[in-house]
Write an enzyme that holds these catalytic residues in place. Structure first.
Site, mmCIF file in Angstrom:
data_model
loop_
_atom_site.group_PDB
_atom_site.id
_atom_site.type_symbol
_atom_site.label_atom_id
_atom_site.label_comp_id
_atom_site.label_asym_id
_atom_site.label_seq_id
_atom_site.Cartn_x
_atom_site.Cartn_y
_atom_site.Cartn_z
ATOM 1 N N HIS A 137 19.853 47.625 20.185
ATOM 2 C CA HIS A 137 19.898 48.280 21.496
ATOM 3 C C HIS A 137 21.318 48.803 21.673
ATOM 4 C CE1 HIS A 137 18.954 48.761 25.872
ATOM 5 N NE2 HIS A 137 20.273 48.816 25.863
ATOM 6 N N ASP A 148 32.220 57.126 26.823
ATOM 7 C CA ASP A 148 30.971 57.854 26.577
ATOM 8 C C ASP A 148 30.943 58.422 25.158
ATOM 9 O OD1 ASP A 148 29.039 60.136 26.556
ATOM 10 O OD2 ASP A 148 28.751 59.439 28.611
ATOM 11 N N GLU A 179 12.916 49.533 29.894
ATOM 12 C CA GLU A 179 13.072 48.179 30.428
ATOM 13 C C GLU A 179 12.272 47.981 31.706
ATOM 14 O OE1 GLU A 179 17.431 48.613 29.658
ATOM 15 O OE2 GLU A 179 17.308 46.445 29.424
ATOM 16 N N LYS A 224 18.335 49.641 42.064
ATOM 17 C CA LYS A 224 17.483 50.649 41.411
ATOM 18 C C LYS A 224 16.046 50.171 41.496
ATOM 19 C CE LYS A 224 20.895 51.544 37.886
ATOM 20 N NZ LYS A 224 21.235 50.942 36.630
ATOM 21 N N ASN A 274 25.595 51.770 26.782
ATOM 22 C CA ASN A 274 26.953 51.425 27.212
ATOM 23 C C ASN A 274 27.290 50.008 26.770
ATOM 24 O OD1 ASN A 274 28.309 53.536 28.504
ATOM 25 N ND2 ASN A 274 26.812 53.435 30.153
ATOM 26 N N HIS A 298 19.921 41.734 27.116
ATOM 27 C CA HIS A 298 19.048 42.878 26.766
ATOM 28 C C HIS A 298 17.690 42.403 26.245
ATOM 29 C CE1 HIS A 298 22.828 45.459 25.737
ATOM 30 N NE2 HIS A 298 22.406 45.788 26.941
ATOM 31 N N ASN A 312 15.858 46.382 40.250
ATOM 32 C CA ASN A 312 17.064 45.976 39.520
ATOM 33 C C ASN A 312 18.195 45.968 40.543
ATOM 34 O OD1 ASN A 312 19.237 45.628 37.867
ATOM 35 N ND2 ASN A 312 18.707 47.264 36.440
ATOM 36 N N GLY A 361 21.245 54.950 20.460
ATOM 37 C CA GLY A 361 20.231 54.824 19.404
ATOM 38 C C GLY A 361 19.159 55.900 19.487
ATOM 39 N N ASN A 379 19.562 58.891 20.883
ATOM 40 C CA ASN A 379 20.054 60.274 20.963
ATOM 41 C C ASN A 379 21.165 60.692 20.019
ATOM 42 O OD1 ASN A 379 18.554 61.275 23.388
ATOM 43 N ND2 ASN A 379 19.555 59.500 24.298
ATOM 44 N N ARG A 417 33.597 47.192 26.518
ATOM 45 C CA ARG A 417 33.765 45.789 26.089
ATOM 46 C C ARG A 417 34.196 45.735 24.625
ATOM 47 N NH1 ARG A 417 27.866 44.140 27.904
ATOM 48 N NH2 ARG A 417 27.903 45.559 29.649
ATOM 49 N N ARG A 468 14.550 42.249 37.750
ATOM 50 C CA ARG A 468 15.438 41.992 36.620
ATOM 51 C C ARG A 468 16.431 40.906 37.032
ATOM 52 N NH1 ARG A 468 19.045 46.248 33.135
ATOM 53 N NH2 ARG A 468 19.564 44.708 31.572
HETATM 54 P P1 ADP Z 1 23.260 51.818 29.720
HETATM 55 O O1 ADP Z 1 23.656 50.720 28.794
HETATM 56 O O2 ADP Z 1 24.219 52.031 30.844
HETATM 57 O O3 ADP Z 1 21.805 51.812 30.132
HETATM 58 P P2 ADP Z 1 22.501 54.076 28.051
HETATM 59 O O4 ADP Z 1 21.458 53.339 27.310
HETATM 60 O O5 ADP Z 1 22.082 55.182 28.958
HETATM 61 O O6 ADP Z 1 23.476 53.122 28.842
HETATM 62 O O7 ADP Z 1 23.513 54.663 26.959
HETATM 63 C C1 ADP Z 1 24.674 55.341 27.301
HETATM 64 C C2 ADP Z 1 25.338 55.850 26.029
HETATM 65 O O8 ADP Z 1 24.418 56.715 25.350
HETATM 66 C C3 ADP Z 1 26.602 56.650 26.282
HETATM 67 O O9 ADP Z 1 27.600 56.270 25.351
HETATM 68 C C4 ADP Z 1 26.155 58.070 26.006
HETATM 69 O O10 ADP Z 1 27.209 58.868 25.505
HETATM 70 C C5 ADP Z 1 25.092 57.878 24.966
HETATM 71 N N1 ADP Z 1 24.193 59.036 24.969
HETATM 72 C C6 ADP Z 1 23.286 59.360 25.904
HETATM 73 N N2 ADP Z 1 22.703 60.546 25.610
HETATM 74 C C7 ADP Z 1 23.253 60.974 24.448
HETATM 75 C C8 ADP Z 1 23.088 62.125 23.613
HETATM 76 N N3 ADP Z 1 22.223 63.075 23.920
HETATM 77 N N4 ADP Z 1 23.853 62.205 22.510
HETATM 78 C C9 ADP Z 1 24.739 61.243 22.211
HETATM 79 N N5 ADP Z 1 24.930 60.144 22.943
HETATM 80 C C10 ADP Z 1 24.214 60.001 24.048
#
Ligand code: ADP
Length: 378
Positions: free
Chosen positions: A188, A262, A364, A19, A191, A160, A12, A312, A314, A221, A71
C-alpha cells in the site's frame, strides 16, 4: 431474522475533519461522499455538529441508513476483527486511546455523535490494525525487555489493515484462488506506505510498527531508522519526545529529502536532473524492493506482488524503479502496461515473469462498508 443491511454510511472521523461515504450495498455502489472540515477551529464546534452537517448535506439520502461503519485507528490486541459497538465495547475502546492519542479521541467521537444523531442505527468499528493481528510473535515482538510489552503493550501492530485485507480479497479473485490459499506481498503506497506479507490469506508480517512511523520511506515519515540516531538528534537539538515525534512523522521522509512530500513533484524534479529527488526515489524503491524480497521469503514464495494506493495505482516512474530491482525474483517489467495503467487493475510484469506484479485499486471505504455488513450478519 436479522434486518437486511442495504444502506451503509462510512465515517472517517479525524481531529479536525470528518470524511463520509454512503453506499447502497445491494447495488455495490456509492450514493454520496463528502467532507466536513475545520471541526473545532472555525467550522462545526464538535463531531456532533459535524454530523448534523453531514445529515444536512445528504438531505433525503440520510433517511433509512441501516448501519454505520467507522474507521478506527487502533484495536491493539483487544480487537482482532471489526466489531459492533455496544456500551461494553465502547468502554474497551476508551482504554485504547493511549495507543493513538491523536486519532482515537476523534474516531470515538464520531461513533458517539452517530449514536446521538442516528438513534437505533448500529455502529461498527473497523480497525486499521485488525488484519495484522495474525502475525506470529517472531514478527511482532521487538528485541527489548519483555516487560515493556507486558506493561505498555510495546510491540508491532501494523496499520492500513483495511486496505491490505481488501486487496488480498481482490487479488484472490483475480488469481482465481480461495483467499485461504493465497500467498502475497501487498504494497500500500500512498502518503503513508506499508507492505504486508500474507500467507494463506493471513497477515504474517507488516512494515509499520507500534505506530505508523516504521518501515517505508513515506511522504513526511522517515520509516525505518536506527533508534540511536533519533536519540542523538534529540540530545543535540534538545528536543522533547513530542518535538522528536513531530520531526520524524511530519518533517521527514520525502519532504525532508526533497522539499516536497508529493511523489508527482519529486518525479518531475528528478526528470529535470535534481539529485536529491533522484536519491529520494531510489531510496524509496530500494527499501520497497528490500521488503518485497524479505516478505517473499517469509510467505514461502508469493503468488503475486500486489500494489495499491496513490503511488502504487498511478506512479509509472516509481513502479518502474521498484520492479526494476526485482530481477532476482524472476520478475521483469512490462513497460507498456506500466505506462498506460493508472487507477485500474492491471498486470505490470511480463508474461514470462515468475511472480506477477498486479495493481489493484484499493477502496478502504467500501471495505469498511463490506465489513459492517458482514459483522451485522453474524
Ligand atoms: P493517502 O495516503 O493520503 O491516502 P494517496 O493514496 O492518495 O494518499 O497517495 C498520495 C500519493 O500518491 C502522493 O505521493 C501522490 O503524488 C501520489 N500520486 C497520486 N496520483 C499520482 C499520479 N497520477 N502519478 C504519480 N503519483 C501519484
Amino acid at each position: 431474522m436479522k434486518k437486511k443491511i442495504s444502506k451503509v454510511l462510512v465515517i472517517n472521523s479525524g481531529s479536525s475533519s470528518l470524511k463520509y461515504q454512503l453506499f447502497d450495498m445491494d447495488k455495490g455502489r456509492r450514493i454520496a461522499k463528502g467532507l466536513v472540515e475545520r471541526i473545532g477551529c472555525g467550522g462545526p464546534k464538535d463531531h456532533t455538529a459535524a454530523l448534523d452537517q453531514v445529515v444536512a448535506d445528504l438531505g433525503d439520502a440520510a433517511r433509512g441508513i441501516d448501519a454505520i461503519g467507522h474507521r478506527v485507528l487502533h484495536g491493539a490486541e483487544v480487537f482482532k476483527d471489526s466489531v459492533k459497538v455496544t456500551s461494553a465495547i465502547m468502554k474497551k475502546l476508551e482504554k485504547l486511546v493511549k495507543f493513538g492519542p491523536l486519532h482515537m479521541p476523534p474516531n470515538l467521537g464520531g461513533i458517539k455523535a452517530c449514536e446521538k444523531i442516528f438513534k437505533g442505527v448500529p455502529n461498527v468499528a473497523v480497525f486499521d490494525t485488525a488484519f495484522h493481528q495474525t502475525m506470529p510473535d517472531c514478527a511482532a515482538m521487538y528485541a527489548i525487555d519483555p516487560k515493556y510489552y507486558k506493561k505498555m503493550g510495546i510491540r508491532k501492530y501494523g496499520f492500513h489493515g483495511t486496505s491490505h485485507k481488501f486487496i488480498v480479497q481482490e487479488a484472490a479473485k483475480f488469481l482465481k484462488k480461495p483467499v485461504s490459499k493465497v500467498n502475497l506481498v501487498t504494497c500500500h503506497m500512498g502518503n503513508g506506505s506499508s507492505l504486508s506479507a500474507v500467507k494463506n490469506g493471513q497477515c504474517v508480517d507488516t512494515s509499520m510498527g507500534l505506530t505508523p512511523l516504521a518501515g517505508m520511506v513515506m511522504g513526511t515519515r522517515c520509516g525505518d531508522i536506527d533508534a540511536a540516531a533519533v536519540l542523538s538528534i534529540m540530545e543535540a537539538e534538545k528536543l522533547t519526545p513530542a518535538q522528536a515525534d513531530n520531526l520524524l512523522n511530519k518533517k521527514s521522509g520525502l519532504l525532508a529529502l526533497t522539499g516536497s512530500s508529493d511523489c508527482r513533484d519529486i518525479c518531475a524534479k528528478a526528470a529535470k536532473g535534481d539529485k536529491q529527488a533522484e536519491l529520494a526515489l531510489e531510496m524509496l524503491a530500494y527499501r520497497t524492493a528490500f521488503y518485497i524480497g524479505g516478505y517473499n521469503t517469509i510467505v514461502g514464495g508469493a503468488d503475486a506482488i500486489v500494489m495499491t494506493g496513490g503511488i502504487g495505482e498511478n506512479s509509472t516512474e516509481v513502479r518502474e524503479r521498484i520492479i526494476g530491482r526485482l530481477g532476482a525474483l524472476g520478475i521483469k517489467l512490462d513497460a507498456a502496461a506500466n505506462r498506460k495503467s493508472h487507477g485500474v487493475t492491471a498486470v505490470l510484469s511480463t508474461k514470462g515473469s515468475k511472480i506477477p506484479v498486479i495493481v489493484i485499486p484499493t477502496n478502504e471505504e467500501l471495505a469498511i462498508a463490506q465489513d459492517t455488513v458482514a459483522v451485522l450478519a453474524r
